[in-house]
Motif scaffolding. Structure first.
Motif, mmCIF file in Angstrom:
data_model
loop_
_atom_site.group_PDB
_atom_site.id
_atom_site.type_symbol
_atom_site.label_atom_id
_atom_site.label_comp_id
_atom_site.label_asym_id
_atom_site.label_seq_id
_atom_site.Cartn_x
_atom_site.Cartn_y
_atom_site.Cartn_z
ATOM 1 N N LEU A 8 -22.493 -19.716 21.222
ATOM 2 C CA LEU A 8 -22.081 -20.882 21.656
ATOM 3 C C LEU A 8 -20.923 -20.860 23.214
ATOM 4 O O LEU A 8 -20.554 -19.602 22.639
ATOM 5 C CB LEU A 8 -21.138 -21.403 20.345
ATOM 6 N N LYS A 9 -21.255 -21.761 23.792
ATOM 7 C CA LYS A 9 -19.895 -21.590 24.817
ATOM 8 C C LYS A 9 -18.946 -23.330 25.174
ATOM 9 O O LYS A 9 -20.095 -24.051 25.071
ATOM 10 C CB LYS A 9 -20.810 -21.321 26.123
ATOM 11 N N ASN A 10 -17.776 -22.819 24.958
ATOM 12 C CA ASN A 10 -17.283 -24.328 25.572
ATOM 13 C C ASN A 10 -17.868 -25.343 24.627
ATOM 14 O O ASN A 10 -17.842 -26.358 25.248
ATOM 15 C CB ASN A 10 -17.496 -24.476 26.909
ATOM 16 N N LYS A 22 -12.489 -26.632 18.163
ATOM 17 C CA LYS A 22 -12.738 -26.567 20.150
ATOM 18 C C LYS A 22 -13.148 -25.337 20.740
ATOM 19 O O LYS A 22 -12.453 -24.130 19.895
ATOM 20 C CB LYS A 22 -11.534 -27.414 20.434
ATOM 21 N N ASN A 23 -13.737 -25.803 21.706
ATOM 22 C CA ASN A 23 -13.438 -24.440 22.632
ATOM 23 C C ASN A 23 -14.104 -22.899 22.485
ATOM 24 O O ASN A 23 -14.149 -22.719 21.942
ATOM 25 C CB ASN A 23 -11.818 -24.350 23.313
ATOM 26 N N LEU A 24 -15.235 -23.175 21.606
ATOM 27 C CA LEU A 24 -15.795 -22.060 20.929
ATOM 28 C C LEU A 24 -16.866 -21.739 21.817
ATOM 29 O O LEU A 24 -17.210 -22.237 22.286
ATOM 30 C CB LEU A 24 -16.968 -22.550 19.478
ATOM 31 N N ASP A 25 -16.455 -20.720 21.296
ATOM 32 C CA ASP A 25 -17.006 -19.307 22.467
ATOM 33 C C ASP A 25 -17.768 -18.125 21.983
ATOM 34 O O ASP A 25 -16.465 -16.867 21.631
ATOM 35 C CB ASP A 25 -15.579 -18.646 23.642
ATOM 36 N N PHE A 26 -18.038 -18.285 21.309
ATOM 37 C CA PHE A 26 -18.480 -16.579 20.768
ATOM 38 C C PHE A 26 -20.716 -16.692 20.691
ATOM 39 O O PHE A 26 -20.839 -17.499 20.722
ATOM 40 C CB PHE A 26 -18.464 -16.602 19.239
ATOM 41 N N GLU A 27 -21.096 -15.009 20.216
ATOM 42 C CA GLU A 27 -22.542 -14.248 20.542
ATOM 43 C C GLU A 27 -23.094 -14.286 19.213
ATOM 44 O O GLU A 27 -21.994 -13.306 18.443
ATOM 45 C CB GLU A 27 -22.537 -14.611 21.700
ATOM 46 N N ILE A 28 -23.573 -13.690 18.442
ATOM 47 C CA ILE A 28 -24.180 -12.855 17.757
ATOM 48 C C ILE A 28 -25.816 -12.460 18.629
ATOM 49 O O ILE A 28 -26.527 -13.344 18.487
ATOM 50 C CB ILE A 28 -24.123 -14.029 16.499
ATOM 51 N N GLY A 60 -20.991 -29.464 24.676
ATOM 52 C CA GLY A 60 -20.826 -27.636 25.105
ATOM 53 C C GLY A 60 -22.313 -26.909 25.285
ATOM 54 O O GLY A 60 -23.470 -27.919 25.309
ATOM 55 N N VAL A 61 -22.124 -25.617 25.179
ATOM 56 C CA VAL A 61 -23.950 -25.389 25.673
ATOM 57 C C VAL A 61 -23.601 -24.539 24.261
ATOM 58 O O VAL A 61 -22.679 -24.171 23.740
ATOM 59 C CB VAL A 61 -23.426 -24.639 26.282
ATOM 60 N N GLY A 62 -24.803 -24.000 23.618
ATOM 61 C CA GLY A 62 -25.177 -23.300 23.240
ATOM 62 C C GLY A 62 -27.181 -23.064 22.767
ATOM 63 O O GLY A 62 -27.353 -23.737 22.996
ATOM 64 N N GLU A 63 -27.525 -22.277 22.034
ATOM 65 C CA GLU A 63 -28.631 -21.762 21.606
ATOM 66 C C GLU A 63 -28.995 -21.227 19.974
ATOM 67 O O GLU A 63 -28.105 -19.854 20.197
ATOM 68 C CB GLU A 63 -29.330 -21.229 22.620
ATOM 69 N N VAL A 64 -29.860 -21.178 19.296
ATOM 70 C CA VAL A 64 -30.032 -20.904 18.248
ATOM 71 C C VAL A 64 -31.036 -20.593 17.966
ATOM 72 O O VAL A 64 -32.408 -21.293 18.153
ATOM 73 C CB VAL A 64 -29.220 -21.432 16.644
#
Lengths: 226, 292
Positions: A8-10, A22-28, A60-64
């Protein structure tokens, strides 16, 4: 370099137009085990709901598991969930049918056709969670710990790229919680990626892993003291 | 202990299915009665309409051959249902019988005319058609006068129209209520499984895969209801036919088949559509919305 299973980005997470995180920014990355901790009502479940498509990612941006979350369509959600195994606090088994039929339903719903293969897959996952002799029982005939093991077995059926567990030990006593945790730990060791929401710190101490904390509408990584 | 609990649960489940089947049966029974009344009403109004006759008074001195030709001419007409010939002599006898005295003895001569009495087909019995038929028949060289009871035809047509209109209004209202009741029975039975539906979505089942068993299950309940409703309806028809044979409820197999077919068709269509809509509604809701 390992590939992220989710990121997840921003990302800002809303529920009923209210900003929760807000402003989630992490990856697994593949093969990692992450805890998601935080107080009740802090937004852990909302974050997980975004990941399995029960809430839309509006900002925001995100991918699962290679599904782009902001552009995720209603029709794609079942296929996203087939690549994720979800374990809930309240097990969410189908109480109107036996354990075998619960698992059979998932296989049929996800496109399996061959009866022999389906039965051998059911045996395989039940054996993995140590309940190979309970398939004929109804969910309400099992203890909470056993039901959660079945829920984990169900999550494993389609060999998911990611397992999301939303407080899987929340309804269990400490001893059973440890047993379920031990099972999840074994599954992780077999190469699965796991994201688990919990507020049971004793489990985190016994099975230390990287941990994200949800607090005051933000998510940040917690560094464990050795 | 566990076995007896299981049995108890099964009985509870069966009882809940039974109540759904029972409400479907009652609603379909109402639909069946309505269908039967509407269909039989058409027959009944036709029965009364076909009692209307037009009398054709013939000119004197017609030969037998001419009478036969006229009879054939009349029989070929679209509107003719039955024809009866009454000679001068028969007419005098019938009239004497009606008034209770022999009028020929004091008149000396028979002033009555021979006539044909035509019973018309129901579709032609209305004021406009009868005026046209009368005019057409009076053009015939052998017919002196064509007569019918115009006020009776007016009244009959008006009453049949009024009763028919209110029957259709009543049938529509009852049909609407029936659909609402069936819809709410099915919807309630699916509402009780809304969390199951959500769980099915969570494990990756598509909407159509989830909907299918709910629709099939509801149609099965609907068919069971249709079976019981048809059996009860036929049983009641049998009883009524026994008490009131004039209604001839069991004679028209076509009408009965149509009513029973209608009951089954309504059961399938209404239960399938209701199950589809109810399932669709819960499939669209997010998990949190299921609690409202």
């Amino acid at each position: 370099m390992s590939q992220p299973v989710l990121y997840l980005k921003n990302a800002n997470i809303f529920q009923d137009n209210i900003l929760i995180l807000k402003n989630l920014d992490f990856e697994i990355n593949k093969g990692e085990f992450f805890y998601l901790i935080g107080k009740t009502g802090s937004g852990k479940s909302s974050l997980l709901k975004i990941l399995y498509g029960d809430l839309p990612l509006i900002d925001g941006v995100g991918e699962v598991v290679e599904y782009d979350l902001p552009s995720l369509k209603e029709k794609q959600i079942p296929f996203l969930r087939r690549k994720i195994g979800i374990v809930f606090q309240d097990f969410k088994l189908l109480n109107d049918r036996s354990i075998n039929d619960n698992l059979l339903f998932v296989l049929k719903a996800t496109g399996w056709k061959d009866k022999d293969k389906m039965h051998s897959k059911i045996n395989e996952v039940l054996t993995k969670v140590g309940l190979q002799d309970k398939g004929y029982k109804m969910p309400f005939q099992l203890s909470g710990g056993e039901q959660q093991r079945i829920a984990i077995a169900r999550a494993l059926l389609n060999d998911p790229e990611l397992i999301i567990a939303d407080e899987p030990t929340g309804n269990l006593d400490p001893k059973t919680s440890m047993e379920v945790m031990e099972l999840l730990n074994q599954i992780h060791k077999s190469g699965k990626t796991i994201l688990m929401a919990t507020h049971d710190y004793s489990l985190i101490l016994k099975y230390p892993q990287r941990t994200f904390k949800v607090e005051n509408g933000e998510v940040f990584e917690v560094v464990h003291q050795q | 202990m566990s076995k007896s609990f299981e049995k108890y649960q099964k009985r509870r489940l069966q009882a809940s299915y039974l109540s759904v089947v029972l409400s479907i049966t009652m609603v379909l029974l109402m639909v069946g009665f309505l269908g039967l009344t509407v269909l039989k009403y058409r027959n009944l109004s036709g029965y009364f309409k076909e009692k209307v006759s037009i009398t054709l008074y013939l000119k004197n001195n017609m030969s037998d051959k001419q009478q036969t030709e006229l009879k054939k001419f009349l029989a070929d007409k679209d509107y003719t249902n039955k024809i009866r010939f009454v000679s001068k002599k028969q007419a005098a006898e019938e009239f004497s019988k009606d008034i209770g005295e022999d009028f020929l003895s004091f008149l000396g001569d028979n002033p009555l005319k021979s006539y044909y009495e035509i019973r018309l087909k129901a579709d032609f019995v209305n004021p406009a058609q009868l005026v046209y038929i009368k005019k057409e028949l009076e053009k015939n060289d052998f017919i002196e006068e064509a007569a019918y009871d115009a006020p009776l035809v007016d009244l009959l047509t008006k009453n049949i129209k009024t009763i028919g209109f209110w029957l259709i209004v009543g049938a529509s209202v009852l049909a609407f209520i029936s659909v609402l009741l069936l819809n709410s029975s099915i919807r309630l039975s699916i509402y009780s499984k809304r969390f199951t539906i959500k769980t099915m979505q969570m494990v990756g089942a598509t909407k159509s895969f989830i909907r299918k068993p709910f629709i099939l299950g509801s149609v099965r309940l609907g068919l069971a209801g249709a079976f019981f409703a048809s059996a009860i309806l036929l049983g009641i028809c049998y009883k009524i036919n026994h008490k009131l044979p004039a209604l001839a409820l069991l004679e028209d197999v076509k009408v009965l088949a149509l009513v029973v077919g209608g009951i089954f068709a309504s059961a399938i269509i209404i239960t399938a559509a209701s199950a589809f809509m109810a399932t669709q509604r819960f499939l669209r809701l997010k998990t949190d919305q299921l609690y409202f």
